[in-house]
Each structure stands twice: as C-alpha cells, then as structure tokens.
Design an enzyme around this catalytic site. Sequence first.
Site, short mmCIF file in Angstrom:
data_model
loop_
_atom_site.label_atom_id
_atom_site.label_comp_id
_atom_site.label_asym_id
_atom_site.label_seq_id
_atom_site.Cartn_x
_atom_site.Cartn_y
_atom_site.Cartn_z
N ARG A 50 10.49 31.94 29.90
CA ARG A 50 11.46 31.69 28.81
C ARG A 50 12.35 32.90 28.54
NH1 ARG A 50 6.83 29.49 26.59
NH2 ARG A 50 6.76 27.22 26.77
N LYS A 87 26.86 34.78 30.58
CA LYS A 87 26.83 33.43 31.14
C LYS A 87 26.11 33.47 32.49
CE LYS A 87 31.19 31.36 29.78
NZ LYS A 87 32.23 30.51 30.39
N GLU A 100 41.78 38.65 38.29
CA GLU A 100 41.14 38.60 36.95
C GLU A 100 41.49 39.85 36.15
OE1 GLU A 100 39.49 36.03 35.74
OE2 GLU A 100 38.66 34.90 37.44
N LYS A 109 37.15 42.07 28.17
CA LYS A 109 36.18 40.96 28.25
C LYS A 109 35.12 41.13 27.18
CE LYS A 109 33.50 37.73 30.39
NZ LYS A 109 33.06 37.00 31.55
N GLU A 161 31.15 30.79 23.18
CA GLU A 161 32.33 30.07 23.64
C GLU A 161 32.70 28.89 22.75
OE1 GLU A 161 34.24 29.65 27.97
OE2 GLU A 161 32.36 28.59 27.72
N ARG A 187 37.01 32.68 23.03
CA ARG A 187 36.58 32.98 24.40
C ARG A 187 37.33 32.10 25.39
NH1 ARG A 187 30.40 34.48 26.20
NH2 ARG A 187 30.75 34.72 28.43
N ASN A 193 40.06 31.62 29.84
CA ASN A 193 40.40 30.59 30.83
C ASN A 193 41.87 30.61 31.22
OD1 ASN A 193 37.83 29.48 31.12
ND2 ASN A 193 38.08 28.25 29.26
N HIS A 229 43.11 29.41 34.54
CA HIS A 229 41.98 28.76 35.22
C HIS A 229 42.11 27.24 35.34
CE1 HIS A 229 40.07 32.63 35.09
NE2 HIS A 229 39.02 32.16 35.72
N HIS A 252 41.34 26.51 38.96
CA HIS A 252 40.19 25.73 39.44
C HIS A 252 40.65 24.56 40.30
CE1 HIS A 252 37.43 27.30 36.01
NE2 HIS A 252 37.17 27.92 37.14
N HIS A 269 38.77 33.09 44.46
CA HIS A 269 38.90 32.58 43.09
C HIS A 269 39.98 33.34 42.29
CE1 HIS A 269 37.75 31.23 39.08
NE2 HIS A 269 37.67 32.50 38.72
N1 LIG Z 1 29.00 34.45 34.72
C1 LIG Z 1 30.29 34.58 34.54
O1 LIG Z 1 30.77 34.78 33.42
C2 LIG Z 1 31.19 34.52 35.72
C3 LIG Z 1 32.51 34.91 35.61
C4 LIG Z 1 33.31 34.90 36.74
C5 LIG Z 1 32.79 34.48 37.96
N2 LIG Z 1 31.49 34.09 38.03
C6 LIG Z 1 30.92 33.65 39.32
O2 LIG Z 1 30.97 34.74 40.23
C7 LIG Z 1 30.97 34.21 41.56
C8 LIG Z 1 31.97 34.97 42.39
O3 LIG Z 1 31.61 36.34 42.43
P1 LIG Z 1 32.17 37.33 43.55
O4 LIG Z 1 33.63 37.18 43.66
O5 LIG Z 1 31.58 38.63 43.28
O6 LIG Z 1 31.63 36.68 44.91
P2 LIG Z 1 30.29 36.94 45.77
O7 LIG Z 1 29.14 37.25 44.91
O8 LIG Z 1 30.18 35.80 46.70
O9 LIG Z 1 30.68 38.26 46.59
C9 LIG Z 1 31.70 38.19 47.55
C10 LIG Z 1 31.22 38.70 48.92
O10 LIG Z 1 31.13 40.12 48.90
C11 LIG Z 1 29.84 40.54 49.36
N3 LIG Z 1 29.58 41.81 48.70
C12 LIG Z 1 29.12 42.03 47.44
N4 LIG Z 1 29.16 43.34 47.16
C13 LIG Z 1 29.64 43.96 48.26
C14 LIG Z 1 29.93 45.32 48.58
N5 LIG Z 1 29.77 46.29 47.67
N6 LIG Z 1 30.40 45.59 49.81
C15 LIG Z 1 30.62 44.60 50.71
N7 LIG Z 1 30.39 43.31 50.47
C16 LIG Z 1 29.90 43.00 49.24
C17 LIG Z 1 28.95 39.40 48.99
O11 LIG Z 1 27.75 39.42 49.73
C18 LIG Z 1 29.84 38.20 49.31
O12 LIG Z 1 29.83 37.93 50.69
C19 LIG Z 1 31.27 32.73 41.43
O13 LIG Z 1 30.09 32.00 41.69
C20 LIG Z 1 31.69 32.56 39.99
O14 LIG Z 1 31.36 31.29 39.47
C21 LIG Z 1 30.70 34.11 36.95
ZN LIG Z 2 37.69 33.37 36.78
#
Ligand SMILES: NC(=O)c1ccc[n+]([C@@H]2O[C@H](COP(=O)([O-])OP(=O)(O)OC[C@H]3O[C@@H](n4cnc5c(N)ncnc54)[C@H](O)[C@@H]3O)[C@@H](O)[C@H]2O)c1
Ligand SMILES: [Zn+2]
Length: 356
Positions: free
Chosen positions: A116, A138, A180, A220, A230, A234, A238, A241, A245, A258
Amino acid sequence: MSRRTIPLTLGYVVEVAPRLEGLRHALAALGARRVVVITNPTVRDLHGAELAGELGALISHWHEMPDGEAYKSLDEWATVLGAVLEGRPDRDTHVLAFGGGVVGDLAGFVAATALRGLPLVQVPTTLLAMIDASVGGKTAVNVPQGKNLVGAFHQPKLVWAPLSTLATLPEREIVGGLGELVKHAVIEGEAALAALEAVAPGLARQEEIGEQIAASIRTKARIVETDPWERGCRAHLNLGHTLGHAIEAVVGFGELRHGECVAIGLLAVVRLAEELGWAEAGFSERLGTLYGQLSLPTALPAGVSSASLVRSMGFDKKRERGMVRLVIAAAPGQLSVRSVEEPALVRLAELAGASA
Ligand SMILES: NC(=O)c1ccc[n+]([C@@H]2O[C@H](COP(=O)([O-])OP(=O)(O)OC[C@H]3O[C@@H](n4cnc5c(N)ncnc54)[C@H](O)[C@@H]3O)[C@@H](O)[C@H]2O)c1
Ligand SMILES: [Zn+2]
C-alpha cells in the site's frame, strides 16, 4: 555547475545535480537503509556502475524491465511488483526509479501499490523525465483502452536529476524534452520565455541547460503544489497536448517523440488563438523562431489528414458534451481553458499542417 535544490510544499525536494555523487548522502538524510533499484538494460549499461559505486551496499536488489513504452504495462507492473515482493521489503525499503519516464511511471506505480505504498525516489535520466515525469507524483501504466489509464498519485520522497546522464541521451530524446521545456517557459511567463530565448541556439550542448532544467522544474513544481490532484490549474500543463496526443496516436509512436508532438500542438493552438483574436499577434512567430533554434518541428510530416486528428481529439479524455476543452496561451503566462467545437478543432489541425 553546482547543485540546485528546489523545495516543494508537497514535502520533498528536487535536486538538479551535476552527477549521481551526493545521492547516497541525500538518501541517508531520508533515513533510507535499503534501496531497490528499478531500471532498464539501456540505462543500467550506461550508468549502472556509477549508481552502484555511489550507493554501494545500500542497494539490496536491481530489477530490470525491458526498454520501451510497450513495457509500461500491467503485465510488467505485475512482474516487477512480484520481484520486489520476493525481496521481502519492509516499510523503509525505498524504491528507486533509475531511467526515463517509462521506468519512472512503472516503478512509481509499483512503489504506490507494494505494501500500500513504499517510499519512492526518482532518479530521472532523460530530459523529459527530469522536467516533467519525475515531478508531481503521477504514476501509471498503459492498458489496451488507452495510455496512462491505470495508476495512482504517489509523490516521491526525493527527485535527484543527475545532469551527467544526459551526455549519453540520443539527440532526438533531448529535442523531445525541449518541447516540454518550451511549454513550461510559455506557462511561466515573459521572463522565463525570454531567458530561454537568450540561450536557445545550441542549448542542448551548453552549460545553461542546467539552469533551464531547474527553471522548468520550478514551473512544474509550482503548478502541482497548487493543484496536486489535478482538479484545477494543473490542467494548464496540458497546453499543446490535446492536439499533441492526437498527433502521437495518428502519426504513430516512434516517428515523432512525445515532446515534438506537444511542440507542434502548442504552436498550432497559439496560431488558432491569434486567428480568433484571443492571443497577441506575433506570439506564434516568436515561438516558431525559438523552435528553429531548438530543432523542434513546427509542423506535421506530410500526409496527415485533419479528419483523423479531429477524430482522435474527439476521444480525448477532456471531452465534454460535444465540446473539447482546449488549453489556450494568449501570451506568455496567460493561460485559460476554453471549450471549442469541431470547426475549431479542424482549423487547429490545419494550422499544424494537416491536409483536408
Ligand atoms: N508521470 C508523469 O507526470 C509523466 C509526465 C510526462 C511523461 N510521462 C511518461 O514518460 C514516458 C516518456 O518518458 P521518456 O521520454 O523519458 O521516455 P523513455 O523512458 O522511453 O526514455 C527514452 C529512451 O531513452 C533511454 N534512456 C534513458 N536515459 C538514458 C540516458 N541517460 N542515456 C541514453 N539513453 C537513455 C531509454 O532507455 C529509452 O530508450 C511516457 O510513458 C509518458 O507517459 C509521465
Ligand atoms: Zn507531455
């Protein structure tokens, strides 16, 4: 560069640090005696030795999930959760997410659900994860019904953003993160946008990126502090977005990152706002210039139809009685949410370069 500490009223700090060095100390200050690391093979190969060297015997287990958005799934959550439970965690066992947003979201959901709720530490290694995914609490996985539809709010105890890890990040991932980052500067206001413009040419390779990352996190942080669940402002996060999206869904994951989709969505919404007289003239041109300096796309690839984007926006979570709620930036720092009907969405898609 020295370390920058950003305190959140939600009870934790974000450290923008040159390296991983110092993380052990910060974890000790939290009272962490056992850490389980969740990462993927890519990040572990590149930076795992440095993390192991920094944390030493504090790490009790490593769990690797495969690399890729496809693994931000319920199946992978169950696998990693099972592995964490096999290690017999107690309430003081800290779950440390070491990677990009995919690792952060999945590890965060594991931490939210194991016993939990276990304490969570985010160590983001992508630009996007540093300025966005790791801050705000999140956590989520994707399900066949849509992205991020299963998850929980679970604030971390600490976010440690080691800038040195960005050196190995592919250029394309940096550019995505910059989408972003621009969004946050637009939300923050004139001074933030002007500061970004001043350092934009070649930003990805400059010392200034640390300061820009810290500024972006402050924006942020300020918004999620005001509205952690949210329910209100918040939603401003978006910005870009709704169309972003839709572009991701229609163009396909992989072709555009993205943050690039968000950048296109943001520019289009400002163009629409200018056309409708809601935004100050010249704002979109200003953003276009900035995008050029940051290698961000200003329009869609050829051959994307507006109808497909509008259909996709119609199924957006923000839909309300035939209207779609769109976040509008009238000027830097001037955000509002407006309900718009289909013709405005068609125009929005066209302004992003979609064909009729
Ligand atoms: N929780 C939230 O508030 C929130 C906000 C925005 C995005 N997200 C989520 O985040 C995700 C996208 O995150 P992302 O863009 O980091 O993508 P990702 O985690 O897929 O990373 C992108 C690529 O880079 C690689 N990588 C990571 N660190 C590295 C480094 N230092 N050197 C070389 N390669 C590296 C990863 O293995 C991957 O192949 C999505 O799933 C999205 O929904 C969440
Ligand atoms: Zn985003």
